[in-house]
Structure formats: C-alpha cells, structure tokens
Design an enzyme around this catalytic site. Structure first.
Site, short mmCIF file in Angstrom:
data_model
loop_
_atom_site.label_atom_id
_atom_site.label_comp_id
_atom_site.label_asym_id
_atom_site.label_seq_id
_atom_site.Cartn_x
_atom_site.Cartn_y
_atom_site.Cartn_z
N ASN A 159 45.61 45.22 -11.43
CA ASN A 159 45.60 44.78 -10.03
C ASN A 159 46.21 43.40 -9.82
O ASN A 159 46.62 43.07 -8.70
CB ASN A 159 44.18 44.86 -9.47
CG ASN A 159 43.86 46.31 -9.16
OD1 ASN A 159 44.69 47.04 -8.63
ND2 ASN A 159 42.66 46.74 -9.54
N SER A 217 37.34 47.43 -10.42
CA SER A 217 38.78 47.17 -10.39
C SER A 217 39.07 45.68 -10.28
O SER A 217 40.23 45.28 -10.36
CB SER A 217 39.43 47.93 -9.23
OG SER A 217 38.70 47.74 -8.06
N GLU A 250 42.25 50.92 -18.69
CA GLU A 250 42.37 49.48 -18.92
C GLU A 250 41.01 49.02 -19.47
O GLU A 250 40.00 49.12 -18.77
CB GLU A 250 42.71 48.79 -17.59
CG GLU A 250 43.09 47.34 -17.72
CD GLU A 250 43.48 46.71 -16.36
OE1 GLU A 250 42.93 47.13 -15.32
OE2 GLU A 250 44.33 45.81 -16.37
N HIS A 301 38.33 50.66 -17.07
CA HIS A 301 38.93 50.83 -15.74
C HIS A 301 39.85 52.04 -15.75
O HIS A 301 40.95 52.00 -16.31
CB HIS A 301 39.69 49.53 -15.38
CG HIS A 301 40.24 49.51 -14.01
ND1 HIS A 301 41.30 48.73 -13.64
CD2 HIS A 301 39.88 50.18 -12.87
CE1 HIS A 301 41.56 48.91 -12.36
NE2 HIS A 301 40.73 49.80 -11.88
#
Ligand code: CAA
Length: 300
Positions: A189, A118, A151, A139
């Site tokens: 993130n 992540s 992702e 991801h």
C-alpha cells in the site's frame, strides 16, 4: 500447523478461510453474527463452484473444503484449539487492539497470531498481547483465492522462527510469500495508494476522465484494472484510511488524500460495496458504467 481460526467473515475473511480449507487445514471461521457466517459460507461455495466449472478443482475437493470449515459466533470457542489465528476484522485500530487482547487470552500459548491488516502497525498490535514475538502480518490480496501474493509483515518483535513458519504456511496455500518490515503501508500500500491517489488527483484536476485514466493504465501498463476501478474494488473508505496512515506515519504532503476522495467517502460513495464510486454498480450490466457524476464533466 493444522487448526486455523479466521476472525471476520467479510470479503477478506471468507477468502482466507476458503484457501486454508482448500489446502487441508481445519478452519474455524468466527464472526459476531450468524447471518454473516451463513453469507460467507454461501460465497465460499459459489467461488468453489467457479473453480470446479473451470476444471481447476474437483467436486470432491470442493466438498472436502466446505467440510473443513466450522463456524463460531463465540471468539473463545473459535480460537481455543488454534495453532494459527488470522484476524481479518474491520480495519479499525481500536477494534483490532481489543480483539488481539482477547485472542491472546483465549488462544493456546503456542499459537501464532496474524493480522490481515492492510495498514495498521503490526508492532502496535503485537504490543497489545503478551506474546509480541508470535504476532505477525499476513496480508492477503483480494480476491484471495486468485491472487498469489501474501505480504508477510515482521513486527519489531516478531521472531525469525515465527516468520519462517508463516512463510512456509503461505507456501502450503500455494501462495508466494514476500517478507517485509513493519513501516506505514508496508510495501503493497505504500506503492499502490499513492498511485491511486494520483489517479484521483488527475481526475480532480481535469487532466482526463475516469475511463481515460483507467484505459491508460490498463492498456499502457498492462494493469488488469485501472487505478480508479481498483479503488472502487478495494473500497474508497479503505483507500482513504490507508492514505491517512501513510500521511500520519511519514508526515509528507505527497501522501495527502485527494479532497475528491474525502468528499466521495463522506457522501457514502465507497465503490463496489456501496453500489457507486467512480463507476456505477447499481445495474445488472456486466459492462463498466462510469458514474453520472463523472460523465457530465471532467472537472469536478
Ligand atoms: N474466487 C475464486 N475465483 C475467482 C474469484 C473468487 N473470488 N474472483 C475471480 N475468480 C477467478 C475467475 O473464475 C477467473 O478464473 P480463470 O482465470 O481461471 O478464468 C479469474 O479469477 C478471473 O476472473 P474474471 O474472468 O471474473 O474477471 P477478470 O479477468 O476481470 O479478473 C480480477 C478479475 C482477478 C479481480 C482481475 O481484474 C484483477 O487481478 N484485478 C486486480 C486485483 C488486485 O489488484 N487486487 C489487489 C487489491 S489490493 C488488496 O487486496 C490489498 C489492500 O491492502 C488494499
């Protein structure tokens, strides 16, 4: 692309194995402990049962899905037939670098090596292998069987051909892939964690309580979970470590983790997985219960 090895059988690993197996891939699920693998298979069966109960999956597909998954405690045995390896082990840079060195040695030369990290740099992970052009980020989001996004993170050396293959493979899982470049936090993130951090700062500064902050974001912005509940769901230790990656990577104070978050992680209050975070998960009730700590006062 037919044989997929998934490394790590925790929440993300078992979800990733679940969706690949459900869509007809032969999956080798790898973990160091037999117990962890058995727990993962039980979780996958339980989540497939949910889908059957909802009528979104037949009993036959459920049984086929389970038959598509083999388990391994030996890394070499698990990856030696793989066309694609998806690593979902502990979010620790040294663990990942060592794993990728080993996978590189054991997986076939044509295999693509993906990480579900992540926040750790794909470019750095790729540089630990002899095939950086075949290393990429894949991801997935938690819960993996439910969330539509993958992702796809292109490392500095990742080839276009490999990126296209992973985009196409993600679509075969009935997911929506989005291509992004490799910078700290990627997109997900880089945007999510500052929001969560700001929610924690709002609590820390006494602007509002846990329920109030989450209710504003749920009802006002139509988020399915408020940011504090989501932080508990992701794991407060994971949130803290991603914020450190953003802070170190960009060097800007806006990414500095809230001291309350650091305190909670040091105290072992890591959210759902530890039974306590902003909410208390140590009871059987389906209702969300704010932790005692945050009931007494908004000021911490
Ligand atoms: N496997 C299969 N199905 C599952 C499941 C699982 N593990 N978990 C939930 N479901 C299904 C349920 O059966 C239910 O199905 P229907 O819609 O068909 O009824 C549906 O998902 C919703 O579940 P629930 O009714 O139990 O609960 P809910 O409505 O509160 O939804 C949730 C739960 C999907 C988790 C929702 O609250 C949500 O979307 N939360 C936000 C999740 C999120 O933001 N995830 C990303 C986290 S960030 C991340 O993963 C990456 C990172 O790098 C940090």
């Amino acid at each position: 692309m037919r044989n997929v090895a998934v490394i790590g059988s925790g929440t993300m690993g078992n979800g990733i194995a679940h969706v690949f197996a459900q869509h007809g891939f032969a999956v080798s699920l790898i973990d160091i402990s037999e117990d962890a693998l058995n727990r993962a298979l039980a979780t996958i069966a339980k989540n497939l049962d949910r889908q059957v109960a909802k009528g979104t999956l037949t009993e036959q597909i459920k049984n086929d899905t389970l038959l598509h998954i083999g388990t391994f405690t030996d890394l070499k045995m698990g990856v030696q037939q793989a066309d694609l390896v998806v690593e979902a082990a502990t979010e620790n840079v040294d663990v990942k670098l060592k794993l990728f060195r080993d996978i590189d040695q054991y997986a076939p030369a044509h295999a693509i090596l993906a990480s579900n990290t992540s926040s750790i740099s794909i470019t750095k992970i790729a540089a630990a292998t002899s095939r950086p052009q075949q290393v990429i980020g894949m991801h997935f989001m938690n819960p993996v069987p439910v969330m539509k996004l993958v992702e796809v993170i292109k490392g500095y050396a990742t080839s276009e051909e490999v990126t296209e293959k992973i985009m196409a493979t993600s679509r075969k899982l009935h997911k929506i892939p989005v291509e992004v470049n490799d910078f700290p936090g990627f997109i997900s993130n880089r945007i999510l964690m500052p929001m969560i951090n700001e929610a924690i700062y709002s609590l820390y500064e006494g602007v509002a309580g846990v329920e109030e902050i989450d209710t504003v974001m749920k009802l006002g912005m139509a988020h399915p979970m408020g940011p504090l509940q989501l932080a508990d769901f992701i794991g407060l230790d994971v949130c803290l470590s991603i914020l450190h990656v953003l802070h170190d990577g960009f060097g800007q104070p806006k990414y500095f983790p809230c001291p309350l978050l650091s305190n909670m992680v040091m105290a072992g209050h890591k959210g759902v997985k530890s039974g306590i975070g902003f909410y208390d998960y140590s009871h059987d009730s389906k209702e969300l219960v704010v932790s005692d700590r945050f009931k007494k006062s908004q000021l911490v």
